[in-house]
Design an enzyme around this catalytic site. Structure first.
Site: not given
Ligand code: GRF
Length: 224
Positions: A15, A66, A108, A110, A142
């Site tokens: 991503n 954290r 984010n 998801h 959030d």
């Molecule tokens: C993606 O499916 C994202 O939505 C999830 O973890 C994966 C990460 O993939 N939270 P990358 O590291 O972007 O290849």
């Protein structure tokens, strides 16, 4: 002017790569000021460096709790000059202090159609459940897990012989489209949040050719 963003990763960073590609194509009016990973072996760090992007590992294991870890990230992000944070496969929850530091500016991705299948096994949970439509969501972050306001979602078909991996692959291709698009809307100042609803200000920008066998809403625009 390009929006300075920090991208947080924990894994392969595909991503992140999608964001880099859209920045380099000129479609995404952002500058990746910093890539931050909590995992030293994250391939995302290598991707960043190979594109000349500052990349930093802050291992969460080296912090007492954290909050201390989040404070180190806040410092690094501010030092890099970013005020917007994109979680691209970042596998840690964020504290109230972190979210306050970047209020309304943390997105984010998801890999499920929220509010269905939050958590770290979204694709496998959807495949095991037997849904016939699956997908992905970009949302504001959030303090709750995979909970903030939804910006954009993409739906793809799920088939009886899918497992978590085959479904994840189909979903990931759409993640790479909707995440850069959502960041672009934020960079353009076109996002307004009213309660749980996100409004994207319309413009004359032409729509992209819709991806085959998927439904994306709001629709993708040219370049995404
Ligand atoms: C993606 O499916 C994202 O939505 C999830 O973890 C994966 C990460 O993939 N939270 P990358 O590291 O972007 O290849």
């Amino acid at each position: 002017m390009a929006l300075p963003i920090a991208v947080l990763v924990s894994g392969s960073g595909s991503n992140l790569q999608a964001l880099i590609d859209r920045v380099e194509s000129g479609a995404l009016e952002a500058r990746i000021a910093l890539v931050l990973s909590n995992k030293p072996d994250s391939y995302g760090l290598k991707r960043a460096r190979s594109h000349g992007i500052p990349a930093l590992c802050i291992p969460h294991t080296e912090y007492a709790d954290r909050l201390e870890f989040d404070r180190a990230m806040i410092r690094a992000i501010r030092e890099a000059g970013a005020e917007t944070v994109v979680l691209a496969g970042f596998m840690r929850m964020l504290s109230a202090e972190f979210l306050k530091a970047f209020a309304g500016r943390v997105l984010n991705i998801h890999p499920a159609l929220l509010p269905s299948f939050p958590g770290v096994r979204g694709q496998r949970d959807a495949a095991d459940y037997g849904v016939t439509l699956a997908g992905c969501t970009v949302h504001f972050v959030d303090e709750l897990m995979d909970h903030g306001e939804v910006v954009i979602q993409a739906a793809v078909p799920a088939y009886p012989d899918d497992d978590g991996d085959s479904l994840a692959e189909r979903i990931l291709a759409l993640e790479h489209r909707i995440l850069p698009q959502a960041v672009q809307w934020l960079a353009q100042g076109r996002i307004q949040v009213k309660g749980r609803k996100v409004h994207v200000t319309p413009t004359g920008i032409q729509r992209a050719v819709p991806p085959a066998n998927a439904l994306v809403n709001p629709p993708l625009e040219q370049g995404f």
